[in-house]
Motif scaffolding. Structure first.
Motif, PDB file in Angstrom:
ATOM      1  N   GLU A  88       0.816  -1.225   0.000  1.00  0.00           N
ATOM      2  CA  GLU A  88       0.000   0.000   0.000  1.00  0.00           C
ATOM      3  C   GLU A  88       0.844   1.268   0.000  1.00  0.00           C
ATOM      4  OE1 GLU A  88      -0.200  -1.567   4.353  1.00  0.00           O
ATOM      5  OE2 GLU A  88       0.047  -2.406   2.345  1.00  0.00           O
ATOM      6  N   ASN A  89       2.149   1.144   0.296  1.00  0.00           N
ATOM      7  CA  ASN A  89       3.024   2.319   0.350  1.00  0.00           C
ATOM      8  C   ASN A  89       3.939   2.462  -0.859  1.00  0.00           C
ATOM      9  OD1 ASN A  89       1.923   2.854   2.858  1.00  0.00           O
ATOM     10  ND2 ASN A  89       3.592   1.916   3.987  1.00  0.00           N
ATOM     11  N   ILE A  90       3.835   1.548  -1.815  1.00  0.00           N
ATOM     12  CA  ILE A  90       4.685   1.621  -3.004  1.00  0.00           C
ATOM     13  C   ILE A  90       4.181   2.752  -3.894  1.00  0.00           C
ATOM     14  CG2 ILE A  90       5.455   0.409  -5.088  1.00  0.00           C
ATOM     15  CD1 ILE A  90       5.200  -2.215  -3.438  1.00  0.00           C
ATOM     16  N   GLU A  91       5.083   3.660  -4.251  1.00  0.00           N
ATOM     17  CA  GLU A  91       4.684   4.864  -4.994  1.00  0.00           C
ATOM     18  C   GLU A  91       4.598   4.661  -6.498  1.00  0.00           C
ATOM     19  OE1 GLU A  91       7.319   7.993  -3.705  1.00  0.00           O
ATOM     20  OE2 GLU A  91       6.553   7.894  -1.651  1.00  0.00           O
ATOM     21  N   ASN A  92       5.441   3.806  -7.076  1.00  0.00           N
ATOM     22  CA  ASN A  92       5.399   3.574  -8.514  1.00  0.00           C
ATOM     23  C   ASN A  92       4.182   2.710  -8.836  1.00  0.00           C
ATOM     24  OD1 ASN A  92       5.987   1.771 -10.955  1.00  0.00           O
ATOM     25  ND2 ASN A  92       7.565   3.356 -11.147  1.00  0.00           N
ATOM     26  N   PRO A  93       3.235   3.224  -9.643  1.00  0.00           N
ATOM     27  CA  PRO A  93       1.992   2.478  -9.897  1.00  0.00           C
ATOM     28  C   PRO A  93       2.212   1.083 -10.494  1.00  0.00           C
ATOM     29  CG  PRO A  93       1.792   4.730 -10.688  1.00  0.00           C
ATOM     30  CD  PRO A  93       3.221   4.535 -10.287  1.00  0.00           C
ATOM     31  N   LEU A  94       3.116   0.951 -11.447  1.00  0.00           N
ATOM     32  CA  LEU A  94       3.347  -0.363 -12.051  1.00  0.00           C
ATOM     33  C   LEU A  94       3.947  -1.333 -11.042  1.00  0.00           C
ATOM     34  CD1 LEU A  94       3.433  -2.357 -14.393  1.00  0.00           C
ATOM     35  CD2 LEU A  94       5.686  -1.417 -14.987  1.00  0.00           C
ATOM     36  N   THR A  95       4.940  -0.887 -10.303  1.00  0.00           N
ATOM     37  CA  THR A  95       5.561  -1.744  -9.297  1.00  0.00           C
ATOM     38  C   THR A  95       4.515  -2.160  -8.270  1.00  0.00           C
ATOM     39  OG1 THR A  95       7.701  -0.687  -9.634  1.00  0.00           O
ATOM     40  CG2 THR A  95       7.400  -1.882  -7.563  1.00  0.00           C
ATOM     41  N   GLN A  96       3.633  -1.249  -7.892  1.00  0.00           N
ATOM     42  CA  GLN A  96       2.572  -1.582  -6.939  1.00  0.00           C
ATOM     43  C   GLN A  96       1.638  -2.648  -7.520  1.00  0.00           C
ATOM     44  OE1 GLN A  96      -0.509   1.357  -5.880  1.00  0.00           O
ATOM     45  NE2 GLN A  96       0.024   0.896  -3.752  1.00  0.00           N
ATOM     46  N   GLN A  97       1.285  -2.525  -8.791  1.00  0.00           N
ATOM     47  CA  GLN A  97       0.393  -3.504  -9.419  1.00  0.00           C
ATOM     48  C   GLN A  97       1.039  -4.884  -9.478  1.00  0.00           C
ATOM     49  OE1 GLN A  97      -0.437  -1.502 -13.116  1.00  0.00           O
ATOM     50  NE2 GLN A  97      -1.829  -0.047 -12.156  1.00  0.00           N
ATOM     51  N   VAL A  98       2.323  -4.935  -9.816  1.00  0.00           N
ATOM     52  CA  VAL A  98       3.037  -6.213  -9.841  1.00  0.00           C
ATOM     53  C   VAL A  98       3.071  -6.807  -8.434  1.00  0.00           C
ATOM     54  CG1 VAL A  98       5.264  -7.330 -10.262  1.00  0.00           C
ATOM     55  CG2 VAL A  98       4.408  -5.603 -11.871  1.00  0.00           C
ATOM     56  N   ARG A  99       3.309  -5.983  -7.443  1.00  0.00           N
ATOM     57  CA  ARG A  99       3.343  -6.473  -6.057  1.00  0.00           C
ATOM     58  C   ARG A  99       1.950  -6.890  -5.575  1.00  0.00           C
ATOM     59  NH1 ARG A  99       8.200  -8.212  -6.321  1.00  0.00           N
ATOM     60  NH2 ARG A  99       9.812  -6.635  -6.149  1.00  0.00           N
ATOM     61  N   TYR A 100       0.890  -6.245  -6.082  1.00  0.00           N
ATOM     62  CA  TYR A 100      -0.467  -6.723  -5.793  1.00  0.00           C
ATOM     63  C   TYR A 100      -0.585  -8.177  -6.251  1.00  0.00           C
ATOM     64  CZ  TYR A 100      -2.674  -2.028  -5.093  1.00  0.00           C
ATOM     65  OH  TYR A 100      -3.067  -0.783  -4.648  1.00  0.00           O
ATOM     66  N   LEU A 101      -0.152  -8.432  -7.477  1.00  0.00           N
ATOM     67  CA  LEU A 101      -0.231  -9.787  -8.017  1.00  0.00           C
ATOM     68  C   LEU A 101       0.620 -10.748  -7.194  1.00  0.00           C
ATOM     69  CD1 LEU A 101      -1.234 -11.771 -10.128  1.00  0.00           C
ATOM     70  CD2 LEU A 101       0.567 -10.956 -11.670  1.00  0.00           C
ATOM     71  N   ASP A 102       1.829 -10.333  -6.855  1.00  0.00           N
ATOM     72  CA  ASP A 102       2.702 -11.165  -6.018  1.00  0.00           C
ATOM     73  C   ASP A 102       2.021 -11.501  -4.692  1.00  0.00           C
ATOM     74  OD1 ASP A 102       4.718 -10.984  -7.946  1.00  0.00           O
ATOM     75  OD2 ASP A 102       5.866  -9.472  -6.842  1.00  0.00           O
ATOM     76  N   LYS A 103       1.385 -10.512  -4.092  1.00  0.00           N
ATOM     77  CA  LYS A 103       0.721 -10.692  -2.796  1.00  0.00           C
ATOM     78  C   LYS A 103      -0.437 -11.680  -2.909  1.00  0.00           C
ATOM     79  CE  LYS A 103      -0.066  -9.587   1.561  1.00  0.00           C
ATOM     80  NZ  LYS A 103       0.754 -10.223   2.573  1.00  0.00           N
TER      81      LYS A 103
END
Length: 121
Positions: A88-103
């Motif tokens: 929830e604290n990742i600022e780069n939108p793409l990196t956050q989306q990839v980490r959503y998938l990872d999670k």
């Protein structure tokens, strides 16, 4: 929280096809199925099995993958730590989306109930 630009760039250039088998191996090793993995991916991105296979065959990068995705409106409900970062604290939108998938893949592998993974209640 900011990840380094180099890491953001590396994630953007990685192909989904290179990571997908790792997701599949992780969930199957823990007794979950390919169908469940696809359900989680479809919930997050809107891609059905056929579209997913086309994207894998095309060798799209994560950048291209998420540009084409219709991100679920409940994706911001995905919280917690993955790869040492609070999603929830990742600022780069793409990196956050990839980490959503990872999670989501991580939660599936850990045996979490599907309705919880899909933020259904």
């Amino acid at each position: 929280m900011t990840m380094g630009n180099k890491q953001d760039e590396r994630i953007a250039k990685m192909t989904f096809a290179s990571v997908y088998p790792l997701y599949l191996e992780k969930v199957e090793k823990k007794g979950r199925t390919k169908e469940e993995l696809h359900e989680v991916i479809e919930w997050l991105t809107g891609f059905d099995d056929k579209q997913l296979q086309q994207l894998i065959n095309a060798g799209v990068t994560f950048d291209q993958f998420f540009q084409q995705a219709k991100l679920n409106k409940n994706a911001p409900l995905i919280t917690g730590v993955i790869c040492g970062y609070r999603v929830e604290n990742i600022e780069n939108p793409l990196t956050q989306q990839v980490r959503y998938l990872d999670k989501l893949v991580d939660e599936l592998a850990k045996g979490r109930k599907m309705e919880k993974i899909l933020r259904a209640g």
